[in-house]
Write a protein that holds these residues in place. Structure first.
Motif, PDB file in Angstrom:
ATOM      1  N   PRO A 147       0.805  -1.230   0.000  1.00 33.86           N
ATOM      2  CA  PRO A 147       0.000   0.000   0.000  1.00 33.86           C
ATOM      3  C   PRO A 147       0.836   1.276   0.000  1.00 33.86           C
ATOM      4  O   PRO A 147       0.411   2.292  -0.547  1.00 33.86           O
ATOM      5  N   GLU A 148       2.031   1.216   0.601  1.00 32.82           N
ATOM      6  CA  GLU A 148       2.868   2.417   0.657  1.00 32.82           C
ATOM      7  C   GLU A 148       3.435   2.808  -0.702  1.00 32.82           C
ATOM      8  O   GLU A 148       3.876   3.949  -0.898  1.00 32.82           O
ATOM      9  N   GLN A 149       3.431   1.875  -1.653  1.00 30.94           N
ATOM     10  CA  GLN A 149       3.927   2.154  -3.004  1.00 30.94           C
ATOM     11  C   GLN A 149       2.795   2.255  -4.032  1.00 30.94           C
ATOM     12  O   GLN A 149       3.039   2.580  -5.188  1.00 30.94           O
ATOM     13  N   ALA A 150       1.594   1.954  -3.625  1.00 29.55           N
ATOM     14  CA  ALA A 150       0.442   1.953  -4.533  1.00 29.55           C
ATOM     15  C   ALA A 150       0.064   3.383  -4.937  1.00 29.55           C
ATOM     16  O   ALA A 150       0.435   4.341  -4.243  1.00 29.55           O
ATOM     17  N   PRO A 151      -0.675   3.550  -6.042  1.00 30.98           N
ATOM     18  CA  PRO A 151      -1.229   2.491  -6.898  1.00 30.98           C
ATOM     19  C   PRO A 151      -0.234   2.043  -7.961  1.00 30.98           C
ATOM     20  O   PRO A 151       0.751   2.724  -8.231  1.00 30.98           O
ATOM     21  N   PHE A 152      -0.526   0.888  -8.562  1.00 37.78           N
ATOM     22  CA  PHE A 152       0.342   0.289  -9.569  1.00 37.78           C
ATOM     23  C   PHE A 152      -0.356   0.263 -10.925  1.00 37.78           C
ATOM     24  O   PHE A 152      -1.574   0.097 -11.017  1.00 37.78           O
ATOM     25  N   ASP A 153       0.451   0.408 -11.978  1.00 37.09           N
ATOM     26  CA  ASP A 153      -0.077   0.291 -13.331  1.00 37.09           C
ATOM     27  C   ASP A 153      -0.413  -1.156 -13.669  1.00 37.09           C
ATOM     28  O   ASP A 153      -1.384  -1.425 -14.394  1.00 37.09           O
ATOM     29  N   ARG A 154       0.417  -2.062 -13.181  1.00 39.97           N
ATOM     30  CA  ARG A 154       0.236  -3.484 -13.457  1.00 39.97           C
ATOM     31  C   ARG A 154       0.532  -4.282 -12.185  1.00 39.97           C
ATOM     32  O   ARG A 154       1.442  -3.930 -11.418  1.00 39.97           O
ATOM     33  N   SER A 170      -7.602  -3.041  -4.972  1.00 34.88           N
ATOM     34  CA  SER A 170      -7.675  -1.632  -4.565  1.00 34.88           C
ATOM     35  C   SER A 170      -6.400  -0.872  -4.891  1.00 34.88           C
ATOM     36  O   SER A 170      -6.416   0.363  -4.970  1.00 34.88           O
ATOM     37  N   GLN A 171      -5.275  -1.587  -5.083  1.00 38.31           N
ATOM     38  CA  GLN A 171      -3.998  -0.936  -5.374  1.00 38.31           C
ATOM     39  C   GLN A 171      -3.710  -0.828  -6.874  1.00 38.31           C
ATOM     40  O   GLN A 171      -2.641  -0.380  -7.268  1.00 38.31           O
ATOM     41  N   GLY A 176      -5.545   0.138 -15.145  1.00 34.44           N
ATOM     42  CA  GLY A 176      -4.498  -0.848 -14.889  1.00 34.44           C
ATOM     43  C   GLY A 176      -4.953  -2.270 -15.139  1.00 34.44           C
ATOM     44  O   GLY A 176      -6.149  -2.555 -15.281  1.00 34.44           O
ATOM     45  N   ILE A 177      -3.991  -3.181 -15.160  1.00 36.77           N
ATOM     46  CA  ILE A 177      -4.252  -4.598 -15.449  1.00 36.77           C
ATOM     47  C   ILE A 177      -3.593  -5.467 -14.381  1.00 36.77           C
ATOM     48  O   ILE A 177      -2.443  -5.210 -13.996  1.00 36.77           O
ATOM     49  N   MET A 178      -4.314  -6.465 -13.930  1.00 36.42           N
ATOM     50  CA  MET A 178      -3.751  -7.484 -13.039  1.00 36.42           C
ATOM     51  C   MET A 178      -3.938  -8.847 -13.694  1.00 36.42           C
ATOM     52  O   MET A 178      -5.007  -9.147 -14.229  1.00 36.42           O
ATOM     53  N   VAL A 179      -2.896  -9.667 -13.650  1.00 35.88           N
ATOM     54  CA  VAL A 179      -2.953 -11.032 -14.174  1.00 35.88           C
ATOM     55  C   VAL A 179      -2.619 -11.985 -13.039  1.00 35.88           C
ATOM     56  O   VAL A 179      -1.605 -11.796 -12.347  1.00 35.88           O
TER      57      VAL A 179
END
Length: 221
Positions: A147-154, A170-171, A176-179
Motif C-alpha cells: 500500500p505504501e507504493q500503490a497504486p500500480f499500473d500493473r 484496490s492498489q 491498470g491490469i492485473m494477471v
C-alpha cells in the motif's frame, strides 16, 4: 562460416532460436516480450540437479517448496499484462526472480514481494548480477500488496488464490491490469486478466494453469 556442433556460440544461437520458436508456437507474439525472454537467461535461476532442465518448457522445483514457472507461462502472463515502458509493476511471489527479471526489461520499476526471506535474498543477488537496478525486492505478505507504493499500473500474482485479493484490486490504478491464477484447488485453476475500469472491474479468463497456492503470512525460512 557456419558454427560447428562443438562451437558453443552455435549451440547457444540454436538454443535461443528453439526457445523463441517454442514461445511463438504457444501464442506469444509480442516482440517486446520475446526480446525480454531472449535477453534474460533462465539458466541462473535454476539450481542444483534441475539446472540441466533450465531451457525446457516446464516448471521446476526451487528452494522453500516453490517452483519456477515454465517459460511459456511466464511469457504469456507477461504478454497479458500489456506493460508499457513507463509502468510501475507489482509482482506478488518473487520465487526464483525469473518473472521479475523479465518484467524489469519492460517496465520502469518493478516491486516484487515474497514471504520467503531466502528466496528474496537469492533473487536480489541475481538481479544485481544481471544489472537490473529497477527491481525492488521485499520480504512480506504479498496478499496485502504494498500500500505504501500503490497504486500500480500493473500487478502480477504468481500463486493461486480462490479469488483476486481485495487489497490488490484496490492498489490497481484505473486503466491498470492485473494477471493472476485463481482456483479453489491446485488442480483446477484459471489464469485471468482483470482490468480496472472507471466503473469497476472487467474479468477475462485466459487459460487453465496450475500454480502453488497463495499463502498469507511470512514464512519461517
Amino acid at each position: 562460416m557456419t558454427p560447428g556442433p562443438d562451437d558453443p556460440s552455435g549451440s547457444e544461437a540454436e538454443r535461443k532460436m528453439r526457445f523463441l520458436f517454442q514461445l511463438r508456437s504457444k501464442g506469444v507474439t509480442d516482440d517486446r516480450v520475446l526480446h525480454a525472454m531472449e535477453r534474460i537467461d533462465r539458466g541462473p535461476f535454476v539450481k542444483g540437479i534441475f539446472a540441466a532442465r533450465a531451457y525446457d518448457d516446464m516448471p521446476l522445483p526451487i528452494a522453500c517448496g516453490q517452483t519456477i514457472s515454465q517459460p511459456s507461462i511466464v511469457a504469456m502472463m507477461t504478454q497479458a499484462l500489456e506493460i508499457g515502458p513507463r509502468d510501475t509493476v507489482l509482482e506478488v511471489g518473487t520465487g526464483s526472480g525469473y518473472q521479475a527479471a523479465i518484467l524489469a526489461v519492460l517496465a520502469r520499476r518493478v516491486y516484487t514481494v515474497d514471504r520467503h526471506r531466502r528466496l528474496v535474498r537469492e533473487a536480489e543477488t541475481l538481479f544485481s548480477h544481471l544489472d537490473l537496478p529497477n527491481i525492488v525486492a521485499l520480504t512480506g505478505d504479498g496478499s496485502f500488496g504494498l500500500p505504501e507504493q500503490a497504486p500500480f499500473d500493473r500487478i502480477i500474482v504468481t500463486a493461486a488464490a480462490e479469488d483476486p485479493p481485495g487489497p490488490l484490486l484496490s492498489q490497481l490504478k484505473p486503466g491498470g491490469i492485473m494477471v493472476l491464477p485463481v482456483g479453489q484447488s491446485d488442480t483446477v485453476q484459471s489464469l485471468i486478466r482483470v482490468r480496472r475500469l472507471e466503473t469497476g472491474f472487467d474479468y477475462e479468463e485466459l487459460r487453465p494453469v496450475r500454480f502453488v497456492p497463495l499463502v498469507e503470512g511470512l514464512a519461517t525460512d
